[in-house]
Design a protein around this motif. Structure first.
Motif, short mmCIF file in Angstrom:
data_model
loop_
_atom_site.label_atom_id
_atom_site.label_comp_id
_atom_site.label_asym_id
_atom_site.label_seq_id
_atom_site.Cartn_x
_atom_site.Cartn_y
_atom_site.Cartn_z
N ILE A 228 27.25 40.29 50.51
CA ILE A 228 27.32 40.00 49.08
C ILE A 228 26.69 38.64 48.79
O ILE A 228 25.89 38.49 47.89
CB ILE A 228 28.78 40.05 48.58
CG1 ILE A 228 29.31 41.48 48.66
CG2 ILE A 228 28.89 39.53 47.16
CD1 ILE A 228 30.81 41.60 48.45
N VAL A 229 27.02 37.61 49.57
CA VAL A 229 26.47 36.27 49.38
C VAL A 229 24.97 36.26 49.65
O VAL A 229 24.21 35.64 48.94
CB VAL A 229 27.21 35.26 50.28
CG1 VAL A 229 26.54 33.91 50.23
CG2 VAL A 229 28.66 35.15 49.86
N ALA A 230 24.52 36.97 50.67
CA ALA A 230 23.11 36.98 51.04
C ALA A 230 22.23 37.52 49.92
O ALA A 230 21.07 37.18 49.83
CB ALA A 230 22.90 37.79 52.31
N GLN A 231 22.76 38.35 49.07
CA GLN A 231 21.97 38.93 47.98
C GLN A 231 21.77 37.96 46.83
O GLN A 231 21.10 38.29 45.87
CB GLN A 231 22.65 40.21 47.49
CG GLN A 231 22.66 41.28 48.55
CD GLN A 231 23.48 42.49 48.13
OE1 GLN A 231 24.02 42.52 47.03
NE2 GLN A 231 23.56 43.47 48.99
N ARG A 232 22.28 36.76 46.91
CA ARG A 232 22.18 35.79 45.83
C ARG A 232 21.07 34.77 46.04
O ARG A 232 21.02 33.77 45.34
CB ARG A 232 23.51 35.08 45.64
CG ARG A 232 24.59 36.01 45.15
CD ARG A 232 25.83 35.26 44.77
NE ARG A 232 26.87 36.22 44.44
CZ ARG A 232 28.14 36.07 44.69
NH1 ARG A 232 28.55 34.96 45.27
NH2 ARG A 232 29.00 36.97 44.35
N PHE A 233 20.18 34.97 47.00
CA PHE A 233 19.06 34.03 47.19
C PHE A 233 18.17 34.06 45.97
O PHE A 233 17.90 35.10 45.40
CB PHE A 233 18.23 34.40 48.43
CG PHE A 233 18.91 34.09 49.73
CD1 PHE A 233 19.19 32.79 50.07
CD2 PHE A 233 19.25 35.10 50.59
CE1 PHE A 233 19.81 32.49 51.27
CE2 PHE A 233 19.88 34.82 51.80
CZ PHE A 233 20.16 33.51 52.13
N SER A 234 17.69 32.89 45.59
CA SER A 234 16.80 32.82 44.44
C SER A 234 15.41 33.32 44.82
O SER A 234 15.04 33.33 45.99
CB SER A 234 16.73 31.39 43.91
OG SER A 234 16.21 30.54 44.90
N LYS A 235 14.66 33.69 43.80
CA LYS A 235 13.28 34.15 44.02
C LYS A 235 12.39 32.94 44.31
O LYS A 235 12.76 31.80 44.05
CB LYS A 235 12.77 34.86 42.76
CG LYS A 235 13.50 36.13 42.45
CD LYS A 235 12.96 36.76 41.19
CE LYS A 235 13.74 38.02 40.87
NZ LYS A 235 13.29 38.62 39.62
N LEU A 236 11.21 33.21 44.83
CA LEU A 236 10.23 32.15 45.11
C LEU A 236 9.88 31.45 43.81
O LEU A 236 9.61 32.08 42.80
CB LEU A 236 8.98 32.74 45.76
CG LEU A 236 7.91 31.76 46.18
CD1 LEU A 236 8.43 30.85 47.28
CD2 LEU A 236 6.68 32.50 46.67
N ASP A 237 9.88 30.13 43.84
CA ASP A 237 9.52 29.34 42.68
C ASP A 237 8.07 29.63 42.30
O ASP A 237 7.21 29.76 43.17
CB ASP A 237 9.69 27.86 43.04
CG ASP A 237 9.62 26.93 41.85
OD1 ASP A 237 9.17 27.34 40.77
OD2 ASP A 237 10.02 25.76 42.00
N VAL A 238 7.78 29.71 41.00
CA VAL A 238 6.41 29.97 40.57
C VAL A 238 5.50 28.78 40.85
O VAL A 238 4.28 28.94 40.91
CB VAL A 238 6.33 30.36 39.07
CG1 VAL A 238 7.02 31.69 38.82
CG2 VAL A 238 6.93 29.29 38.18
N SER A 239 6.05 27.60 41.00
CA SER A 239 5.31 26.41 41.41
C SER A 239 6.00 25.85 42.65
O SER A 239 6.76 24.89 42.57
CB SER A 239 5.27 25.36 40.30
OG SER A 239 4.60 25.85 39.18
N PRO A 240 5.74 26.43 43.82
CA PRO A 240 6.51 26.06 45.01
C PRO A 240 6.31 24.60 45.42
O PRO A 240 5.24 24.02 45.23
CB PRO A 240 5.99 27.00 46.09
CG PRO A 240 4.74 27.59 45.57
CD PRO A 240 4.74 27.46 44.10
N LEU A 241 7.37 24.06 45.99
CA LEU A 241 7.36 22.69 46.51
C LEU A 241 6.53 22.65 47.79
O LEU A 241 6.58 23.57 48.60
CB LEU A 241 8.80 22.26 46.79
CG LEU A 241 9.04 20.79 47.10
CD1 LEU A 241 8.71 19.93 45.89
CD2 LEU A 241 10.49 20.58 47.49
N ASP A 242 5.76 21.58 47.97
CA ASP A 242 4.94 21.45 49.16
C ASP A 242 4.95 19.99 49.60
O ASP A 242 5.33 19.09 48.84
CB ASP A 242 3.50 21.91 48.89
CG ASP A 242 2.77 22.36 50.15
OD1 ASP A 242 3.30 22.16 51.26
OD2 ASP A 242 1.67 22.90 50.02
#
Length: 175
Positions: free
Chosen positions: A21-35
């Protein structure tokens, strides 16, 4: 007693599947990813690091995203940060070792690149220009192919490059 065993079994099953249940709460990839980009010459001890977010063109014109003459945060989301392990000469200005936020004012043939002591800013809101430590010019050139995601890199001599669309900006950095 039978009722207690059933409750314990239900509780055990909930614990068993709670990780899913917890694992399904990951956020989607940011549209402007950090690098992060690093310059490191271990023999000489020179080191620089830039942390920034990488917006993408997605069919948009660069001039609409970062208009000439207006201050830009050099990326997306939080203000871009640059760190120097040693004192450097950034675009002709002496800069002490440390971490700074970095901003730009785009132009046709050159960009003004600004280093500021304020950290943890969202974009350029709240920027206190009295804390600028460098305000230098970066020379604009053209890329042979379009650069979809805003990009920052160092060359082997520690010069800084900013690239997006067909625009490439170079800032000289010396030890």
């Amino acid at each position: 007693m039978k009722k207690n065993v059933s409750l314990i079994a239900v509780f055990a099953m909930l614990l068993l599947f709670s990780n899913e249940i917890v694992a399904q709460r990951f956020s989607k990839l940011d549209v402007s990813p950090l690098d992060k980009v690093l310059y490191n010459r271990t023999k000489t001890g020179e080191e620089a690091k830039v942390i920034y977010s990488r917006p993408q063109l997605k069919g948009r014109r660069l001039s609409k995203l970062i208009p000439e003459g207006k201050m830009w945060r050099l990326g997306a989301n939080e203000a871009t940060q640059i760190s120097f392990a040693n004192d450097v000469v950034f675009g002709g200005t002496k800069v002490k070792a440390g971490t700074y936020t970095m901003f730009a004012i785009p132009g046709k043939t050159e960009w003004t690149i600004i280093l500021n002591k304020d950290l943890n800013l969202w974009g350029n809101s709240g920027l206190d220009e009295s804390k600028n430590v460098a305000k230098v010019k970066g020379k604009v050139s053209s890329s042979m192919a379009p650069i979809e995601a805003f990009s920052i890199s160092f060359d082997r001599d520690m010069n800084l490059y900013l690239g997006w669309g067909y625009t490439v900006v170079k800032v000289d950095i010396k030890k």
